[in-house]
Design a protein around this motif. Structure first.
Motif, PDB file in Angstrom:
ATOM      1  N   UNK A 118       0.836  -1.199   0.000  1.00  0.00           N
ATOM      2  CA  UNK A 118       0.000   0.000   0.000  1.00  0.00           C
ATOM      3  C   UNK A 118       0.875   1.254   0.000  1.00  0.00           C
ATOM      4  N   UNK A 119       0.465   2.235  -0.803  1.00  0.00           N
ATOM      5  CA  UNK A 119       1.149   3.519  -0.890  1.00  0.00           C
ATOM      6  C   UNK A 119       0.113   4.624  -0.773  1.00  0.00           C
ATOM      7  N   UNK A 120       0.499   5.818  -0.372  1.00  0.00           N
ATOM      8  CA  UNK A 120      -0.480   6.913  -0.256  1.00  0.00           C
ATOM      9  C   UNK A 120      -1.213   7.153  -1.572  1.00  0.00           C
ATOM     10  N   UNK A 121      -2.510   6.909  -1.559  1.00  0.00           N
ATOM     11  CA  UNK A 121      -3.344   7.159  -2.730  1.00  0.00           C
ATOM     12  C   UNK A 121      -3.297   6.070  -3.777  1.00  0.00           C
ATOM     13  N   UNK A 122      -2.477   5.046  -3.579  1.00  0.00           N
ATOM     14  CA  UNK A 122      -2.408   3.967  -4.573  1.00  0.00           C
ATOM     15  C   UNK A 122      -1.777   2.733  -3.928  1.00  0.00           C
ATOM     16  N   UNK A 123      -1.447   1.751  -4.772  1.00  0.00           N
ATOM     17  CA  UNK A 123      -0.796   0.548  -4.253  1.00  0.00           C
ATOM     18  C   UNK A 123       0.111  -0.015  -5.339  1.00  0.00           C
ATOM     19  N   UNK A 124       1.011  -0.895  -4.930  1.00  0.00           N
ATOM     20  CA  UNK A 124       1.936  -1.535  -5.860  1.00  0.00           C
ATOM     21  C   UNK A 124       1.841  -3.043  -5.688  1.00  0.00           C
ATOM     22  N   UNK A 125       1.853  -3.727  -6.831  1.00  0.00           N
ATOM     23  CA  UNK A 125       1.762  -5.183  -6.800  1.00  0.00           C
ATOM     24  C   UNK A 125       3.066  -5.771  -7.313  1.00  0.00           C
ATOM     25  N   UNK A 126       3.743  -6.538  -6.482  1.00  0.00           N
ATOM     26  CA  UNK A 126       4.975  -7.217  -6.868  1.00  0.00           C
ATOM     27  C   UNK A 126       4.664  -8.702  -7.047  1.00  0.00           C
ATOM     28  N   UNK A 127       4.762  -9.170  -8.310  1.00  0.00           N
ATOM     29  CA  UNK A 127       4.336 -10.531  -8.651  1.00  0.00           C
ATOM     30  C   UNK A 127       5.350 -11.580  -8.210  1.00  0.00           C
ATOM     31  N   UNK A 128       4.817 -12.771  -7.918  1.00  0.00           N
ATOM     32  CA  UNK A 128       5.669 -13.902  -7.594  1.00  0.00           C
ATOM     33  C   UNK A 128       6.458 -14.336  -8.838  1.00  0.00           C
ATOM     34  N   UNK A 129       7.495 -15.129  -8.616  1.00  0.00           N
ATOM     35  CA  UNK A 129       8.276 -15.660  -9.733  1.00  0.00           C
ATOM     36  C   UNK A 129       7.370 -16.506 -10.626  1.00  0.00           C
ATOM     37  N   UNK A 130       7.435 -16.273 -11.911  1.00  0.00           N
ATOM     38  CA  UNK A 130       6.606 -17.013 -12.854  1.00  0.00           C
ATOM     39  C   UNK A 130       5.311 -16.322 -13.180  1.00  0.00           C
ATOM     40  N   UNK A 131       5.114 -15.136 -12.634  1.00  0.00           N
ATOM     41  CA  UNK A 131       3.899 -14.359 -12.891  1.00  0.00           C
ATOM     42  C   UNK A 131       4.282 -12.938 -13.312  1.00  0.00           C
ATOM     43  N   UNK A 132       3.338 -12.256 -13.985  1.00  0.00           N
ATOM     44  CA  UNK A 132       3.562 -10.890 -14.432  1.00  0.00           C
ATOM     45  C   UNK A 132       2.266 -10.099 -14.304  1.00  0.00           C
TER      46      UNK A 132
END
Length: 314
Positions: free
Chosen positions: A29-43
């Motif tokens: 979670x980030x102020x006003x938005x969010x970031x998604x970091x994918x697992x290995x083998x995913x995008x």
């Protein structure tokens, strides 16, 4: 509310608390938005909010020489028979070692008999992707060029093989791995090929891969002029008739007879005149400073320049 002023409290929404957000990944979670970091083998998908499986099989270098099967978050590389997955898992290689042959015949019981060994302890690719025709023990035929088996074993074509560790194509050093390709000669490796340099007086037999003696007496009739040619290993010797002597290390015969030398020769009636005052050899008369046009009695016309006879006027 204080006087006419209005105070509004802004509270960040934690999107990571929502269900079905950043599936197969880690949500930050980030102020006003969010970031998604994918697992290995995913995008990330196009929305940027979820992770989808990466199809590794779409990459041609994921499973070289094998059959790629995509799985959730990964893939499986299935290798053909006699092939193994390389240490990095990106391709299949045949790691077996054996002898390499350039000759074979089919026995009556339909089994192969192989001979003329050109290398041992070499991979099937080093043998069959070069000039080998059979490999292993018991020996098996190399795949035909342009067949599917050949393309699997030799994806780079003749002169190249997959590296057994990285599966990256590399040049085959025939001089090191297949020394029998240049028996009796000097092998020089080149990129994608090689050269076999036989000693002087020898030539390479393309079938047996042996440097064999050249029979100059058969390949160059008349090489000894008036003499008789005797072939020797790597050379030849001229047996000269009387009044001739060997020259050039025995590779030719020189006429040492002395006779009249004439300045003029008349082809219409075969006569000559302008006799010089002293006798000399035919070579001196006909070849030195353009002195004579005919020699001896009855006179013989001197050979004209750049003719087969002039070559042997020795």
């Amino acid at each position: 509310i204080l006087g006419n002023s209005v105070f509004v409290s802004v509270v960040d929404i934690d999107e990571c608390q929502f269900p079905d957000i950043c599936v197969y990944g880690r949500c930050q979670n980030l102020p006003g938005l969010f970031r998604c970091e994918c697992d290995v083998g995913y995008e990330l998908d196009r929305s940027g909010g979820n992770c989808t499986d990466t199809n590794e099989c779409a990459d041609p270098v994921s499973c070289i020489n094998g059959i790629c099967v995509n799985t959730p978050g990964s893939y499986v590389c299935n290798c053909p028979a006699e092939f193994e997955l390389n240490p990095t898992g990106v391709g299949c290689v045949d790691l077996r070692l054996g002898k390499c042959f350039v000759e074979y015949r089919l026995r009556g019981d339909e089994t192969l008999s192989c001979n003329n060994e050109i290398g041992f302890g070499v991979s099937r690719a080093s043998c069959c992707c070069s000039l080998g025709r059979a490999w292993g023990f018991p020996c098996e035929l190399c795949p035909s060029i342009n067949s599917s088996d050949y393309k699997t074993l030799c994806p780079g074509g003749e002169g190249f093989r997959p590296n057994p560790i990285t599966v990256i194509l590399e040049d085959i050093d025939e001089c090191k791995e297949l020394p029998g390709l240049c028996q009796g000669g000097t092998c020089v490796n080149t990129f994608g090929s090689f050269q076999c340099e036989c000693p002087r007086g020898f030539h390479l037999n393309e079938e047996t891969r042996v440097c064999e003696d050249i029979d100059e007496c058969s390949t160059s009739p008349g090489i000894c002029g008036p003499g008789t040619c005797l072939n020797t290993v790597g050379n030849y010797t001229c047996i000269c008739p009387p009044d001739y002597m060997q020259i050039n290390g025995g590779n030719n015969c020189m006429d040492i007879r002395k006779g009249f030398c004439f300045k003029n020769f008349y082809g219409e009636n075969g006569t000559c005149d302008g006799e010089l005052p002293f006798n000399m050899t035919k070579k001196l008369c006909c070849c030195s400073y353009n002195i004579g046009k005919a020699w001896n009695r009855p006179c013989e016309q001197c050979p004209l320049p750049v003719t087969s006879k002039s070559v042997h006027t020795t």
